[in-house]
Motif scaffolding. Sequence first.
Motif, short mmCIF file in Angstrom:
data_model
loop_
_atom_site.label_atom_id
_atom_site.label_comp_id
_atom_site.label_asym_id
_atom_site.label_seq_id
_atom_site.Cartn_x
_atom_site.Cartn_y
_atom_site.Cartn_z
N TRP A 1 0.84 -1.21 0.00
CA TRP A 1 0.00 0.00 0.00
C TRP A 1 0.87 1.26 0.00
O TRP A 1 0.55 2.23 -0.68
N PHE A 2 1.99 1.22 0.74
CA PHE A 2 2.84 2.41 0.84
C PHE A 2 3.52 2.70 -0.51
O PHE A 2 3.55 3.85 -0.95
N ALA A 3 4.01 1.66 -1.17
CA ALA A 3 4.62 1.84 -2.50
C ALA A 3 3.59 2.40 -3.48
O ALA A 3 3.89 3.29 -4.28
N GLU A 4 2.36 1.88 -3.41
CA GLU A 4 1.30 2.37 -4.28
C GLU A 4 0.98 3.83 -3.96
O GLU A 4 0.81 4.65 -4.87
N ALA A 5 0.93 4.17 -2.68
CA ALA A 5 0.68 5.55 -2.28
C ALA A 5 1.77 6.47 -2.82
O ALA A 5 1.49 7.53 -3.38
N HIS B 1 4.33 14.78 -1.96
CA HIS B 1 3.89 15.09 -3.34
C HIS B 1 4.64 16.31 -3.88
O HIS B 1 5.18 16.28 -4.99
N LEU B 2 4.69 17.37 -3.08
CA LEU B 2 5.38 18.59 -3.52
C LEU B 2 6.85 18.30 -3.82
O LEU B 2 7.38 18.71 -4.85
N SER B 3 7.48 17.55 -2.95
CA SER B 3 8.88 17.20 -3.13
C SER B 3 9.09 16.40 -4.42
O SER B 3 10.03 16.66 -5.19
N GLN B 4 8.20 15.46 -4.69
CA GLN B 4 8.28 14.67 -5.93
C GLN B 4 8.15 15.57 -7.15
O GLN B 4 8.87 15.41 -8.13
N LEU C 1 1.23 9.45 -5.46
CA LEU C 1 1.59 10.82 -5.06
C LEU C 1 2.69 11.40 -5.94
O LEU C 1 2.98 12.59 -5.86
N SER C 2 3.29 10.57 -6.78
CA SER C 2 4.33 11.05 -7.69
C SER C 2 3.75 11.51 -9.02
O SER C 2 4.48 11.96 -9.90
N GLN C 3 2.43 11.39 -9.17
CA GLN C 3 1.75 11.85 -10.39
C GLN C 3 1.49 13.35 -10.27
O GLN C 3 1.14 13.83 -9.20
#
Length: 111
Positions: free
Chosen positions: A10-14, A55-58, A18-20
């Motif tokens: 779930w964390f990898a999917e999150a 997300h912002l960092s990505q 969030l990298s989109q």
Amino acid sequence: LMETTDRPGWFAEACRLLSQPHAKPRDVATRLGLSYESFRRRFRQLAGVAPQKFHLSQMLNSAARLLDSTDLKSAEIARTLGFCDEAYFSRAFKKEKGRSPRTYRRNQSGT
């Protein structure tokens, strides 16, 4: 019933979601079948930062890659990555990377 945050992956999917560019943490929580509060709490425990900050960092890392590898203008990069305007993008980039997108690109190209 197993909580989503106990499920492997779930964390990898999150992180992937969030990298989109136009990802919204609340939508990611919903997609993972979690309440926003529980998603935010568990994500922060694992990542060390809140989902919004992640997300912002990505997006800023993606921006740096685009500045390195394309001739896109700051405004185009901001739009592509879902920033509301170029000024906000520029401020956020400078805060995270220590220099403006323009200075970053100039320093990367060696001029």
